[in-house]
Design an enzyme around this catalytic site. Structure first.
Site, PDB file in Angstrom:
ATOM      1  N   GLU A   1     -10.390  -1.365   2.892  1.00  0.00           N
ATOM      2  CA  GLU A   1      -8.993   0.185   3.417  1.00  0.00           C
ATOM      3  C   GLU A   1      -8.961   0.680   4.612  1.00  0.00           C
ATOM      4  O   GLU A   1      -8.377   1.418   5.104  1.00  0.00           O
ATOM      5  CB  GLU A   1      -8.546  -1.061   2.018  1.00  0.00           C
ATOM      6  CG  GLU A   1      -8.146  -2.280   2.113  1.00  0.00           C
ATOM      7  CD  GLU A   1      -7.573  -2.185   0.951  1.00  0.00           C
ATOM      8  OE1 GLU A   1      -6.826  -4.048   0.806  1.00  0.00           O
ATOM      9  OE2 GLU A   1      -6.840  -1.935  -0.011  1.00  0.00           O
TER      10      GLU A   1
ATOM     11  N   LYS B   1      -3.517   2.851  -3.484  1.00  0.00           N
ATOM     12  CA  LYS B   1      -4.152   0.942  -3.285  1.00  0.00           C
ATOM     13  C   LYS B   1      -5.329   1.029  -3.902  1.00  0.00           C
ATOM     14  O   LYS B   1      -6.287   1.768  -4.676  1.00  0.00           O
ATOM     15  CB  LYS B   1      -4.731   1.369  -1.606  1.00  0.00           C
ATOM     16  CG  LYS B   1      -3.792   1.240  -0.940  1.00  0.00           C
ATOM     17  CD  LYS B   1      -3.543   1.003   0.760  1.00  0.00           C
ATOM     18  CE  LYS B   1      -4.279   0.095   1.541  1.00  0.00           C
ATOM     19  NZ  LYS B   1      -3.685  -1.361   0.830  1.00  0.00           N
TER      20      LYS B   1
ATOM     21  N   GLY C   1      -6.651  -4.719  -5.511  1.00  0.00           N
ATOM     22  CA  GLY C   1      -7.314  -6.665  -4.827  1.00  0.00           C
ATOM     23  C   GLY C   1      -9.206  -5.437  -4.693  1.00  0.00           C
ATOM     24  O   GLY C   1      -9.672  -6.928  -4.596  1.00  0.00           O
TER      25      GLY C   1
ATOM     26  N   ASP D   1      -0.012  -0.792  -4.043  1.00  0.00           N
ATOM     27  CA  ASP D   1       0.335  -0.357  -5.348  1.00  0.00           C
ATOM     28  C   ASP D   1       1.093   0.009  -5.557  1.00  0.00           C
ATOM     29  O   ASP D   1       2.180  -0.289  -6.382  1.00  0.00           O
ATOM     30  CB  ASP D   1      -0.945  -0.887  -6.205  1.00  0.00           C
ATOM     31  CG  ASP D   1      -2.066  -1.980  -5.959  1.00  0.00           C
ATOM     32  OD1 ASP D   1      -1.856  -2.787  -6.024  1.00  0.00           O
ATOM     33  OD2 ASP D   1      -3.271  -1.185  -5.094  1.00  0.00           O
TER      34      ASP D   1
END
Ligand code: 5RP
Length: 229
Positions: free
Chosen positions: A104, A95, A98, A85
């Site tokens: 992740e 990040k 999502g 992001d």
């Protein structure tokens, strides 16, 4: 247009993939482009095995007949390719837009190399315009959220947070937890913020990825920028 830039970055990342590699598959619209290109290479004869970073990516990989496994079966991975992001000049990331930040981070941590692919709009001078996602236990989540705000204030970060919603219900992560998004201004010390936030009981993980990305590939209009650690 932005999708074209994502595809350009994903195509470049494919150059890092070699036969017999164990690969982590990221989550999000940019990582999906990589997954799609990878599946074409597999059809052409590339032999790799992959571990997805979310149920969404797992579904896509199964649809594309990509061979899948788990970290516990494979041990460490050779490479993970994921989106972001935000990315700053030190290759620190925010990040979790999502909602897949926990898986992740686990997959990235267990990979020899992390390649980040994004369109050039994700490159920033300082992290923090994008709200920092923090994955939190459902149990007593509002108290945990208050404690995070307090601890951040103690180190000079003032702001507010919002529980993430999806279709007017609380967003639930693949791990069954909640996400709060924190607007705390420019993050001058991502390393310290990462440490402080993750030390609070009830915090599962936060979206700051510090000292993790090895290569960042930014798709630009008809061009590409590769930044290495
Ligand atoms: C998901 C993520 C994504 O990588 C991030 O949100 C970027 O997504 P996109 O490529 O769709 O912009 O961290 O948790």
């Amino acid at each position: 247009m932005s999708q074209d830039k994502k595809i350009i970055a994903a195509e470049k990342a494919i150059e890092y993939v070699k036969n017999d590699m164990k690969i982590g598959l990221g989550t999000g619209s940019t990582a999906d482009e990589f997954t799609k290109i990878l599946s074409k290479k597999i059809i052409e004869g590339l032999d790799v095995i992959c571990v997805p970073t979310s149920k969404k990516t797992e579904k896509l990989a199964i649809e594309l007949s990509i061979p899948l496994s788990t970290l516990s079966e494979l041990g460490s991975l050779d490479l993970t390719v994921d989106g972001t992001d935000e990315v700053d000049s030190n290759l620190s990331l925010i990040k979790g837009g999502g909602g897949a930040l926990l898986r992740e981070k686990i997959i990235a941590y267990n990979s020899k190399s992390l390649i980040i692919i994004a369109d050039d709009s994700k490159k920033v001078k300082k992290l923090g315009d994008f709200k920092l996602p923090i994955e939190i236990s459902k149990f007593e989540h509002s108290t945990i959220n208050d404690k995070i705000l307090l601890k951040l204030e103690e180190i000079g970060y003032f702001g507010e947070s919002f529980i993430r919603k999806l279709n007017s219900k609380n967003f639930i992560t693949d791990g069954g937890n909640l996400i709060y998004d924190f607007s705390i201004g420019s993050i001058e010390e991502p390393y310290m913020v990462n440490q402080i936030v993750n030390s609070i009981p009830g915090v599962i993980e936060n979206g700051l990825f510090v000292d993790m990305a090895d290569v960042v590939i930014l798709g630009k209009k008809g061009d590409i920028e590769v930044i290495k650690r």
